[in-house]
Design a protein around this motif. Structure first.
Motif, PDB file in Angstrom:
ATOM      1  N   LEU A  29       6.345  -7.700   6.029  1.00 14.82           N
ATOM      2  CA  LEU A  29       5.901  -9.094   6.056  1.00 14.82           C
ATOM      3  C   LEU A  29       5.747  -9.638   4.638  1.00 14.82           C
ATOM      4  O   LEU A  29       6.233 -10.729   4.322  1.00 14.82           O
ATOM      5  CB  LEU A  29       4.581  -9.210   6.818  1.00 14.82           C
ATOM      6  CG  LEU A  29       3.916 -10.583   6.815  1.00 14.82           C
ATOM      7  CD1 LEU A  29       4.799 -11.632   7.484  1.00 14.82           C
ATOM      8  CD2 LEU A  29       2.543 -10.496   7.499  1.00 14.82           C
ATOM      9  N   VAL A  30       5.079  -8.875   3.785  1.00 14.07           N
ATOM     10  CA  VAL A  30       4.884  -9.298   2.391  1.00 14.07           C
ATOM     11  C   VAL A  30       6.244  -9.498   1.722  1.00 14.07           C
ATOM     12  O   VAL A  30       6.486 -10.516   1.062  1.00 14.07           O
ATOM     13  CB  VAL A  30       4.018  -8.274   1.615  1.00 14.07           C
ATOM     14  CG1 VAL A  30       4.062  -8.523   0.121  1.00 14.07           C
ATOM     15  CG2 VAL A  30       2.588  -8.282   2.136  1.00 14.07           C
ATOM     16  N   PHE A  31       7.152  -8.552   1.918  1.00  8.73           N
ATOM     17  CA  PHE A  31       8.474  -8.642   1.316  1.00  8.73           C
ATOM     18  C   PHE A  31       9.229  -9.860   1.842  1.00  8.73           C
ATOM     19  O   PHE A  31       9.847 -10.607   1.063  1.00  8.73           O
ATOM     20  CB  PHE A  31       9.263  -7.353   1.582  1.00  8.73           C
ATOM     21  CG  PHE A  31      10.584  -7.298   0.870  1.00  8.73           C
ATOM     22  CD1 PHE A  31      10.638  -7.015  -0.482  1.00  8.73           C
ATOM     23  CD2 PHE A  31      11.759  -7.544   1.557  1.00  8.73           C
ATOM     24  CE1 PHE A  31      11.864  -6.968  -1.147  1.00  8.73           C
ATOM     25  CE2 PHE A  31      12.982  -7.502   0.896  1.00  8.73           C
ATOM     26  CZ  PHE A  31      13.035  -7.215  -0.455  1.00  8.73           C
ATOM     27  N   ALA A  32       9.179 -10.103   3.162  1.00  6.24           N
ATOM     28  CA  ALA A  32       9.885 -11.245   3.762  1.00  6.24           C
ATOM     29  C   ALA A  32       9.327 -12.572   3.251  1.00  6.24           C
ATOM     30  O   ALA A  32      10.092 -13.488   2.928  1.00  6.24           O
ATOM     31  CB  ALA A  32       9.802 -11.180   5.280  1.00  6.24           C
ATOM     32  N   ASP A  41     -15.907  -6.749  -3.988  1.00  9.85           N
ATOM     33  CA  ASP A  41     -15.334  -8.069  -3.758  1.00  9.85           C
ATOM     34  C   ASP A  41     -13.830  -7.953  -4.038  1.00  9.85           C
ATOM     35  O   ASP A  41     -13.361  -6.940  -4.567  1.00  9.85           O
ATOM     36  CB  ASP A  41     -15.992  -9.109  -4.667  1.00  9.85           C
ATOM     37  CG  ASP A  41     -15.952 -10.515  -4.078  1.00  9.85           C
ATOM     38  OD1 ASP A  41     -15.128 -10.773  -3.164  1.00  9.85           O
ATOM     39  OD2 ASP A  41     -16.738 -11.366  -4.530  1.00  9.85           O
ATOM     40  N   LEU A  42     -13.083  -8.993  -3.687  1.00  9.79           N
ATOM     41  CA  LEU A  42     -11.636  -8.960  -3.860  1.00  9.79           C
ATOM     42  C   LEU A  42     -11.184  -9.912  -4.961  1.00  9.79           C
ATOM     43  O   LEU A  42     -11.426 -11.115  -4.884  1.00  9.79           O
ATOM     44  CB  LEU A  42     -10.936  -9.335  -2.549  1.00  9.79           C
ATOM     45  CG  LEU A  42     -11.196  -8.413  -1.363  1.00  9.79           C
ATOM     46  CD1 LEU A  42     -10.499  -8.948  -0.119  1.00  9.79           C
ATOM     47  CD2 LEU A  42     -10.765  -6.987  -1.652  1.00  9.79           C
ATOM     48  N   ASP A  43     -10.542  -9.356  -5.960  1.00  6.36           N
ATOM     49  CA  ASP A  43      -9.803 -10.137  -6.938  1.00  6.36           C
ATOM     50  C   ASP A  43      -8.398 -10.283  -6.344  1.00  6.36           C
ATOM     51  O   ASP A  43      -8.087  -9.677  -5.313  1.00  6.36           O
ATOM     52  CB  ASP A  43      -9.763  -9.384  -8.276  1.00  6.36           C
ATOM     53  CG  ASP A  43      -9.499 -10.285  -9.457  1.00  6.36           C
ATOM     54  OD1 ASP A  43      -8.859 -11.346  -9.272  1.00  6.36           O
ATOM     55  OD2 ASP A  43      -9.920  -9.925 -10.568  1.00  6.36           O
ATOM     56  N   TRP A  44      -7.532 -11.073  -6.955  1.00 13.17           N
ATOM     57  CA  TRP A  44      -6.194 -11.296  -6.415  1.00 13.17           C
ATOM     58  C   TRP A  44      -5.174 -11.237  -7.541  1.00 13.17           C
ATOM     59  O   TRP A  44      -5.452 -11.631  -8.669  1.00 13.17           O
ATOM     60  CB  TRP A  44      -6.133 -12.655  -5.710  1.00 13.17           C
ATOM     61  CG  TRP A  44      -7.079 -12.711  -4.555  1.00 13.17           C
ATOM     62  CD1 TRP A  44      -8.389 -13.097  -4.601  1.00 13.17           C
ATOM     63  CD2 TRP A  44      -6.825 -12.301  -3.222  1.00 13.17           C
ATOM     64  NE1 TRP A  44      -8.960 -12.961  -3.356  1.00 13.17           N
ATOM     65  CE2 TRP A  44      -8.025 -12.485  -2.486  1.00 13.17           C
ATOM     66  CE3 TRP A  44      -5.707 -11.807  -2.551  1.00 13.17           C
ATOM     67  CZ2 TRP A  44      -8.129 -12.188  -1.136  1.00 13.17           C
ATOM     68  CZ3 TRP A  44      -5.811 -11.518  -1.203  1.00 13.17           C
ATOM     69  CH2 TRP A  44      -7.001 -11.703  -0.508  1.00 13.17           C
ATOM     70  N   ALA A  45      -3.977 -10.741  -7.210  1.00 14.08           N
ATOM     71  CA  ALA A  45      -2.874 -10.687  -8.157  1.00 14.08           C
ATOM     72  C   ALA A  45      -1.578 -10.972  -7.408  1.00 14.08           C
ATOM     73  O   ALA A  45      -1.473 -10.734  -6.197  1.00 14.08           O
ATOM     74  CB  ALA A  45      -2.819  -9.317  -8.835  1.00 14.08           C
ATOM     75  N   VAL A  46      -0.591 -11.464  -8.131  1.00 18.34           N
ATOM     76  CA  VAL A  46       0.679 -11.862  -7.524  1.00 18.34           C
ATOM     77  C   VAL A  46       1.567 -10.643  -7.283  1.00 18.34           C
ATOM     78  O   VAL A  46       1.738  -9.790  -8.155  1.00 18.34           O
ATOM     79  CB  VAL A  46       1.404 -12.888  -8.422  1.00 18.34           C
ATOM     80  CG1 VAL A  46       2.803 -13.204  -7.892  1.00 18.34           C
ATOM     81  CG2 VAL A  46       0.579 -14.166  -8.539  1.00 18.34           C
ATOM     82  N   TYR A  47       2.128 -10.597  -6.072  1.00 17.06           N
ATOM     83  CA  TYR A  47       3.136  -9.605  -5.706  1.00 17.06           C
ATOM     84  C   TYR A  47       4.481 -10.122  -6.197  1.00 17.06           C
ATOM     85  O   TYR A  47       4.852 -11.264  -5.922  1.00 17.06           O
ATOM     86  CB  TYR A  47       3.151  -9.449  -4.179  1.00 17.06           C
ATOM     87  CG  TYR A  47       4.307  -8.641  -3.640  1.00 17.06           C
ATOM     88  CD1 TYR A  47       4.227  -7.254  -3.549  1.00 17.06           C
ATOM     89  CD2 TYR A  47       5.467  -9.259  -3.192  1.00 17.06           C
ATOM     90  CE1 TYR A  47       5.276  -6.514  -3.022  1.00 17.06           C
ATOM     91  CE2 TYR A  47       6.519  -8.528  -2.665  1.00 17.06           C
ATOM     92  CZ  TYR A  47       6.420  -7.156  -2.588  1.00 17.06           C
ATOM     93  OH  TYR A  47       7.458  -6.424  -2.074  1.00 17.06           O
ATOM     94  N   ASP A  48       5.213  -9.304  -6.936  1.00 14.46           N
ATOM     95  CA  ASP A  48       6.520  -9.712  -7.434  1.00 14.46           C
ATOM     96  C   ASP A  48       7.553  -8.634  -7.122  1.00 14.46           C
ATOM     97  O   ASP A  48       8.324  -8.224  -7.988  1.00 14.46           O
ATOM     98  CB  ASP A  48       6.451  -9.998  -8.940  1.00 14.46           C
ATOM     99  CG  ASP A  48       7.645 -10.819  -9.419  1.00 14.46           C
ATOM    100  OD1 ASP A  48       8.289 -11.482  -8.580  1.00 14.46           O
ATOM    101  OD2 ASP A  48       7.929 -10.789 -10.621  1.00 14.46           O
TER     102      ASP A  48
END
Length: 193
Positions: A60-63, A81-88
């Protein structure tokens, strides 16, 4: 049933399903989600990298990424807690706390989830009447969901049979609006937008 016993029962049921059946179910869930116009139009999607017997999100993430969405994945902080980063792409992940794969991109901060047009979260179960999700007990996703705007679609991914009545709720529990399962997408009646 209290939360710890319900968690144990669902985790045992998930583990009993053969991996090939779980994979096929995850593909159906992914396809159902990708057919939704509100998923197709989401420019920034907060998702997660599945582990164990969770509904698989890797495809799903890849699509989503291949179709042009910017996908952010959580990075578990020391305070849970949740930090966030971009999937590339798949080569941009590395093991984080507890061995869970996380993006190696620059951390964007806990409030980054506020900018997402779609938020996809894990759950062990969701109450069909209230939209309250049963997580693993750390409260990380409840904190993240509390930051999400009231009109942003929030979706919990489940296996069949995990949309139930009677999920125990506590004041900090944050509801979701939708549940995605292999059989399709269900709008939860009382869940937040």
């Amino acid at each position: 049933m209290d939360k710890p016993r319900l968690r144990s029962a669902i985790e045992a049921a998930r583990a009993a399903v053969p991996e090939d059946e779980r994979h096929a179910a995850s593909v159906r869930t992914r396809e159902s989600l990708l057919e939704q116009p509100w998923v197709q139009m989401a420019g920034l999607v907060a998702c997660y990298w599945s582990i164990g017997a969770e509904p698989a999100t890797h495809g799903l993430v890849f699509a989503l990424w291949k179709h042009g969405a910017t996908v952010i994945l959580p990075v578990l902080r020391e305070d849970d807690d949740l930090d966030w980063a971009v999937y590339d792409g798949p080569d941009t992940l590395a093991p984080g706390r507890f061995g869970i794969m996380e993006p190696v991109d620059t951390r964007r901060g806990i409030d980054t989830v506020r900018t997402a047009a779609l938020v996809i979260v894990p759950a062990l179960a969701v109450d069909r009447s209230t939209g309250v999700r049963l997580g693993r007990g750390g409260g990380s996703y409840d904190r993240a969901l509390a930051r999400v705007g009231p009109n942003v679609p929030t979706v919990a991914l489940l296996h069949e049979g995990e949309l139930i009545e009677g999920v125990p709720a506590e004041p900090h529990d944050q509801p979701v609006r939708y549940v995605a399962q292999p059989s399709g997408i269900t709008k939860v009646t009382a869940g937040r937008a």
